[in-house]
Design a protein around this motif. Sequence first.
Motif, PDB file in Angstrom:
ATOM      1  N   ASN A   6       0.852  -1.193   0.000  1.00 38.29           N
ATOM      2  CA  ASN A   6       0.000   0.000   0.000  1.00 38.29           C
ATOM      3  C   ASN A   6       0.886   1.241   0.000  1.00 38.29           C
ATOM      4  O   ASN A   6       1.628   1.475   0.956  1.00 38.29           O
ATOM      5  CB  ASN A   6      -0.908   0.003   1.235  1.00 38.29           C
ATOM      6  CG  ASN A   6      -1.882   1.163   1.249  1.00 38.29           C
ATOM      7  OD1 ASN A   6      -2.297   1.656   0.203  1.00 38.29           O
ATOM      8  ND2 ASN A   6      -2.249   1.616   2.435  1.00 38.29           N
ATOM      9  N   ARG A  61      -8.918  -1.066   3.048  1.00 39.12           N
ATOM     10  CA  ARG A  61      -8.481  -1.556   1.744  1.00 39.12           C
ATOM     11  C   ARG A  61      -8.527  -3.068   1.685  1.00 39.12           C
ATOM     12  O   ARG A  61      -8.586  -3.745   2.704  1.00 39.12           O
ATOM     13  CB  ARG A  61      -7.070  -1.058   1.443  1.00 39.12           C
ATOM     14  CG  ARG A  61      -5.949  -1.791   2.177  1.00 39.12           C
ATOM     15  CD  ARG A  61      -4.583  -1.254   1.763  1.00 39.12           C
ATOM     16  NE  ARG A  61      -3.477  -2.052   2.277  1.00 39.12           N
ATOM     17  CZ  ARG A  61      -2.824  -2.980   1.579  1.00 39.12           C
ATOM     18  NH1 ARG A  61      -3.186  -3.245   0.329  1.00 39.12           N
ATOM     19  NH2 ARG A  61      -1.823  -3.651   2.107  1.00 39.12           N
ATOM     20  N   THR A  78      -2.386  -1.513  -3.507  1.00 36.08           N
ATOM     21  CA  THR A  78      -3.208  -0.307  -3.434  1.00 36.08           C
ATOM     22  C   THR A  78      -2.365   0.956  -3.285  1.00 36.08           C
ATOM     23  O   THR A  78      -1.180   0.918  -2.938  1.00 36.08           O
ATOM     24  CB  THR A  78      -4.209  -0.381  -2.262  1.00 36.08           C
ATOM     25  OG1 THR A  78      -3.494  -0.649  -1.049  1.00 36.08           O
ATOM     26  CG2 THR A  78      -5.245  -1.456  -2.493  1.00 36.08           C
ATOM     27  N   THR A 113      -3.032   4.804  -1.452  1.00 34.40           N
ATOM     28  CA  THR A 113      -3.915   5.591  -0.594  1.00 34.40           C
ATOM     29  C   THR A 113      -3.470   7.042  -0.599  1.00 34.40           C
ATOM     30  O   THR A 113      -2.293   7.336  -0.352  1.00 34.40           O
ATOM     31  CB  THR A 113      -3.912   5.056   0.850  1.00 34.40           C
ATOM     32  OG1 THR A 113      -4.338   3.689   0.838  1.00 34.40           O
ATOM     33  CG2 THR A 113      -4.849   5.859   1.742  1.00 34.40           C
ATOM     34  N   ILE A 123      -8.867   5.556  -1.746  1.00 34.39           N
ATOM     35  CA  ILE A 123      -8.244   4.249  -1.949  1.00 34.39           C
ATOM     36  C   ILE A 123      -8.266   3.918  -3.438  1.00 34.39           C
ATOM     37  O   ILE A 123      -9.317   4.007  -4.092  1.00 34.39           O
ATOM     38  CB  ILE A 123      -8.984   3.136  -1.178  1.00 34.39           C
ATOM     39  CG1 ILE A 123      -9.158   3.507   0.300  1.00 34.39           C
ATOM     40  CG2 ILE A 123      -8.257   1.796  -1.326  1.00 34.39           C
ATOM     41  CD1 ILE A 123      -7.894   3.589   1.091  1.00 34.39           C
TER      42      ILE A 123
END
Length: 201
Positions: free
Chosen positions: A116, A172, A178, A180, A194
């Motif tokens: 992330n 998430r 991902t 953010t 997100i």
Amino acid sequence: MLLKKLNKKLVIIIGFLFALIGATIIYYYCSSKIIEKKIEEKSIEKFYSNNTKTGRNENTTDNKVEHNIINYIGIIRIPKINLEKGFTSKDDKNNDVEKGIKILEESDYPNKDKGNVLLASHSGTSSISHFKNLYKISNNDEVQIIYNGNTYSYRVSEKYKIDKTGYANIKRDYSKSTLTLITCEGDDKQIIVICELNNIT
């Protein structure tokens, strides 16, 4: 009579001095903004010249060493809000929301599988408010990260607001890679966006 004339001259002189000081402040403010913009442009140009497969063609024939260049490791692009801005490594002195877009200490880098990437920046009206239009983006809008010679294309999957407490609850899917994006809304709220990885080119 003489006193009135002296007072009038004194008022004119003081008025002129204030006008001169004001003009000087405006000049230096505008000059600093022009310099900042040129540094940003040169820094992004340098980044693209050192990275291939970015989807952007750059003519970089000047190999001179440039001073005051920010060493970006990545670029974020959000076409919908016309944003293209670099970010540095976590330990770089420019990795600060008071200077640009910050990659948070808890963040992964884009090439980590199921990681992330966490990026934060100011909203508002100042020159460092790079996420000021983040509220305009919606689900399925594209967000790109250019990193390490690759373009990571994400799609917005969720956007929500939280109370500004110094801690952000990230909702998430941990089975996906991902991105953010975090910014403030007013004094007491934060916007969380997100994005899920769609493809890598």
